[in-house]
Design an enzyme around this catalytic site. Structure first.
Site, short mmCIF file in Angstrom:
data_model
loop_
_atom_site.label_atom_id
_atom_site.label_comp_id
_atom_site.label_asym_id
_atom_site.label_seq_id
_atom_site.Cartn_x
_atom_site.Cartn_y
_atom_site.Cartn_z
NE ARG A 16 -2.51 -1.31 3.42
CZ ARG A 16 -2.89 -0.98 4.66
NH1 ARG A 16 -3.86 -0.11 4.84
NH2 ARG A 16 -2.29 -1.53 5.70
CB ILE A 437 -28.12 3.78 12.61
CG1 ILE A 437 -29.03 4.91 12.13
CG2 ILE A 437 -28.03 2.72 11.52
CD1 ILE A 437 -30.48 4.55 11.97
N GLY A 438 -27.02 2.38 15.56
CA GLY A 438 -26.26 1.29 16.17
C GLY A 438 -24.94 1.70 16.77
NE ARG A 521 -11.08 4.81 4.14
CZ ARG A 521 -11.96 5.56 4.80
NH1 ARG A 521 -11.74 6.84 5.00
NH2 ARG A 521 -13.08 5.02 5.24
CD GLU A 611 -22.79 -1.74 -2.00
OE1 GLU A 611 -22.91 -0.61 -1.54
OE2 GLU A 611 -21.78 -2.44 -1.85
CG HIS A 647 -29.56 1.51 8.69
ND1 HIS A 647 -30.06 2.78 8.55
CD2 HIS A 647 -28.25 1.58 8.32
CE1 HIS A 647 -29.10 3.58 8.11
NE2 HIS A 647 -27.99 2.88 7.96
CD GLU A 671 -27.74 8.46 2.92
OE1 GLU A 671 -26.85 7.75 3.40
OE2 GLU A 671 -27.70 8.92 1.78
CG HIS A 700 -22.58 10.61 5.70
ND1 HIS A 700 -23.95 10.57 5.70
CD2 HIS A 700 -22.17 9.32 5.56
CE1 HIS A 700 -24.36 9.33 5.55
NE2 HIS A 700 -23.30 8.55 5.46
CB CYS A 732 -25.67 6.34 8.63
SG CYS A 732 -24.82 4.80 8.21
N1 GLN Z 1 -25.28 -0.55 12.55
C1 GLN Z 1 -24.29 0.01 11.72
C2 GLN Z 1 -23.69 1.23 12.41
O1 GLN Z 1 -24.38 1.92 13.07
C3 GLN Z 1 -24.83 0.40 10.37
C4 GLN Z 1 -23.78 1.00 9.47
C5 GLN Z 1 -24.19 1.23 8.03
O2 GLN Z 1 -25.33 1.34 7.70
N2 GLN Z 1 -23.26 1.37 7.14
O3 GLN Z 1 -22.53 1.51 12.28
ZN ZN Z 2 -26.17 3.42 7.20
#
Ligand code: GLN
Ligand code: ZN
Length: 757
Positions: A16, A437-438, A521, A611, A647, A671, A700, A732
């Site tokens: 890398r 979301i977690g 990345r 995707e 999600h 989202e 983000h 997210c």
């Molecule tokens: N549960 C994951 C988090 O909160 C979901 C991440 C994602 O959607 N990319 O990080």
């Molecule tokens: Zn997400």
């Protein structure tokens, strides 16, 4: 004589190096001269490696400091106006500003958009076209690199992204103008480039038109014909490539194009499709046989490839055949040689870029010289493959049996959503329930301790105690601001796929199997090599621990089967569908385990569902069917009282809304905040029946959203959705954010929800 070629080689270097160089350069630890010197070394070593392997047509201009589409933007002077201020500056400053944004004093320029390169996990920079767009040859990288290689004694076949794909991949500044109208201005610049290459001695050029792997409309097809008619004059010989799907649907078009060779991605072409292609392959064109998979990590089945190539040889003369990689090797890790700790059995089944070069050249030599027919290399290849096929490591009869036992009962909940909703009232949630979301911030400290634990510098106990403290802190905070459904924070997870891969049978991890995701990345996808099963619970410990700390409801957190599949290297010896369903069954065990252990809400994330859609529309249904079934296998066997969440992120769900409904999750968080809830229009038109948590702010960016803007978004959501079906959450996970901004944002989020009640 048959020749050999490669469409592109990984840019990142075997350790890398590109990443380290770029990052040091951005931090101003090295200067431009040093950067270029080192970059030249990477390129040289790549060229020499290919030369030594015996490849005849070696690419140049496949390398890029950041991204090859961005390179084309600069080459053609497609520079968004906001960067005008930087035009007088050093070209590198401009280049990286376009890629990454630019902040200096009062100047604050947003980076250009980035998006996925077809169905791969590589991201390219999206060109921005304005109606009065002009093009001018203003960056000579393609010529320079051709000459650079020539200097090292290697005459390359330069690669260039074709004009139609370049336009297609870009976005128009306004919806009113058709970017393809720019073609007549664009083609002359391409002609100029091709002429220069010819003048400097390039015999061939590889023009990539990957959009030929998509469904094209009639008008675009016409443009292909006229464009290539014009390009072919005064140009080196043109090899036209496309990859990632069968060319058959566009074959009639391809045959007509004024080019000297056509590249066929044989990995994605069915045998019967190949028969049709061979039936009337144009006599005057070269056939580039893309037989070695540039996107996976598996050894090629050489005997099978020989069969296919024999078939081609029956219809096409040797001197019109080139044996090649199916696409650029960009999507494959560099070399297996460094993998000293990898299980030797599994290692024997793998081939990374360097090994793939050897495979290409072997196939070429096999046909060019008789004596190789008894080659050890070929014999060993078939021994490896046989070992793989029969290996106990791969084959788990229990799993295979279980897949066969999947029945329709496993694919649906006991009752319809409206009944479940009533039963779930025992959860006692208020109107506009709040949740996240977690993940909570993965601070430097969290990452540092994980690294120490991995390096065995601290004990498991110390690491776990630390994670417990972090989890406790997160729970206390959520209680304090009165979030309704609490998460444990995912501090124990390095990555949402890797975490599960490490715990599931059938996965293996390399040390150096990096591939470029974008710019500096890289990602190191897990390798799924065998039948998948779960030997013990994966998340119960942390979810239960979190639940024990609070009277509020804790949500169990899992990554869904499709996302685990999408973000791994997948085995090539069985359909993706089967692998996905194996993951789903393993997750089902986990879901039931969580339920048994008192978790009343379980979230199964599927950010990668969208995707995974195939490039060609006619293949969408088949994919969506098994992808949805996989989610349902994992989620449907719970009691009706247990609430299933899912999600998804990355917009553009419009065309798969009916599939999202079929998932039948009780709640989906999605989202929407960046698009100002535009997505909800579709949900309204569609009358989505279950509950939705439209993300109320964009995680983000570090920016803290105001209560007012969240309120406006929710008011909007109220107009579109039933009030008793709206959840309130960010868009997210919060793992990339810092605690101070998370605290502020979530606090005002909960107060907004309370206000609405
Ligand atoms: N549960 C994951 C988090 O909160 C979901 C991440 C994602 O959607 N990319 O990080
Ligand atoms: Zn997400």
């Amino acid at each position: 004589m048959i020749l050999s070629s490669n469409l592109g080689y990984p840019r990142i270097g075997s350790n890398r190096e590109l990443k380290w160089l770029l990052e040091s350069f951005w931090k101003k630890e090295i200067n431009e001269d040093y950067l270029f010197k080192k970059i030249s070394e990477i390129k040289k070593s790549n060229w020499i490696k290919q030369k030594k392997s015996g490849i005849n047509y070696i690419p140049s201009n496949d390398f890029s400091l950041y991204d090859h589409v961005l390179d084309m933007c600069l080459t053609l002077n497609v520079i968004p106006d906001r960067f005008n201020k930087l035009k007088k500056k050093n070209i590198l400053d401009l280049y990286f500003a376009m890629a990454r944004g630019y902040q200096n004093g009062k100047i604050d320029l947003k980076a250009m958009e980035m998006t996925k390169w077809f169905d791969t996990n590589y991201h390219y920079i999206v060109p921005e076209f304005k109606p009065n767009q002009n093009f001018k040859l203003s960056f000579y990288k393609i010529i320079d690199e051709f000459l650079e290689a020539k200097n090292f004694g290697i005459k390359t076949r330069p690669v260039i992204l074709g004009p139609l794909s370049f336009l297609h991949l870009g976005k128009s500044a306004s919806k009113k103008f058709n970017k393809f109208n720019l073609l007549s201005k664009l083609v002359p610049v391409y002609k100029q480039i091709l002429k220069l290459l010819k003048d400097f001695g390039a015999e061939w050029v590889q023009i990539d038109e990957p959009i030929l792997s998509l469904d094209l409309d009639g008008s675009l097809k016409k443009k292909f014909i006229s464009t290539y008619k014009s390009l072919s004059k005064n140009s080196p010989k043109i090899l036209l490539t496309s990859y990632f799907s069968s060319i058959l649907p566009n074959y009639n078009l391809l045959k007509k194009l004024n080019v000297d060779g056509l590249h066929i991605d044989l990995v994605n072409t069915l045998n019967k499709d190949l028969d049709k292609i061979l039936l009337n392959f144009p006599k005057n064109k070269l056939f580039s046989a893309g037989i070695i998979n540039g996107r996976n990590i598996w050894k090629n089945d050489l005997s099978r490839s020989i069969e296919i190539l024999r078939k081609i040889k029956r219809r096409i003369k040797d001197d019109k055949i080139i044996i090649s990689s199916s696409c650029s090797l960009l999507h494959s890790p560099v070399s297996l040689d460094n993998e000293r700790d990898l299980n030797a059995n599994v290692k024997d089944w793998l081939a990374f870029a360097d090994q793939k070069l050897i495979e290409i050249v072997f196939l070429q030599k096999y046909f060019n010289s008789n004596f190789l027919i008894k080659s050890n290399y070929l014999i060993n290849n078939s021994i490896s493959l046989k070992k793989r096929k029969n290996s106990k490591l791969i084959n788990d009869q229990k799993v295979k049996k279980r897949i066969k036992s999947i029945n329709s009962k496993m694919l649906s909940r006991n009752n319809k959503y409206f009944l479940r909703k009533m039963l779930q009232e025992e959860l006692n949630l208020p109107l506009f329930p709040t949740t996240t979301i977690g993940s909570f911030p993965q601070t430097k400290e969290v990452r540092k301790l994980r690294l120490k634990y991995k390096k065995k510098e601290i004990t498991k106990k110390t690491y776990e105690n630390f994670l417990k403290r972090e989890t406790k802190k997160a729970i206390k905070f959520q209680e304090k601001i009165d979030i309704d459904v609490i998460v444990h924070g995912e501090f124990e997870r390095n990555d949402m796929v890797e975490y599960f891969g490490e715990k599931l049978k059938g996965f293996i991890f390399t040390k150096f199997g990096w591939v470029q995701s974008y710019g500096s990345r890289c990602v190191k996808p897990p390798i799924i090599f065998g039948d998948i099963s779960r030997s013990k619970s994966m998340t119960v410990f942390w979810s239960k621990f979190a639940q024990s700390l609070t009277k509020k409801i804790v949500k169990g957190m899992l990554t869904g089967p499709v996302t685990i599949l999408q973000w791994s290297f997948v085995r090539d010896d069985q359909p993706r569908e089967i692998t996905c369903k194996q993951i789903a069954l393993a997750l089902l065990d986990e879901v039931l385990d969580l339920e048994k252990n008192g978790l009343q809400i379980i979230q199964i994330d599927e950010p990668a569902l969208r995707e995974g859609l195939p490039l060609r529309k006619r293949e969408w249904n088949n994919y969506l069917n098994w992808a949805i079934d996989s989610f349902k296998i994992a989620s449907s066997s719970v009691k009706d009282e247990t609430q299933i969440h899912t999600h998804m992120c990355y917009c553009e769900f419009d065309d798969i809304l009916d599939s999202i409904e079929k998932l039948d999750a009780d709640v989906i968080s999605i989202e929407t905040s960046r698009s100002n809830m535009e997505l909800l229009d579709s949900f309204k038109a569609y009358k989505y029946p279950n509950s939705i948590g439209p993300g109320v702010y964009d995680i983000h960016s570090p920016r803290v959203p105001t209560a007012k803007e969240m309120k406006i978004l929710l008011e909007k959501a109220k107009k579109y959705l039933d009030v008793d079906k709206i959840w309130v959450n960010p868009d997210c996970g919060l793992k990339t954010r810092g605690w101070p901004e998370v605290k502020k944002s979530l606090k005002s989020m909960t107060s907004v929800a309370k206000g609405l009640r």
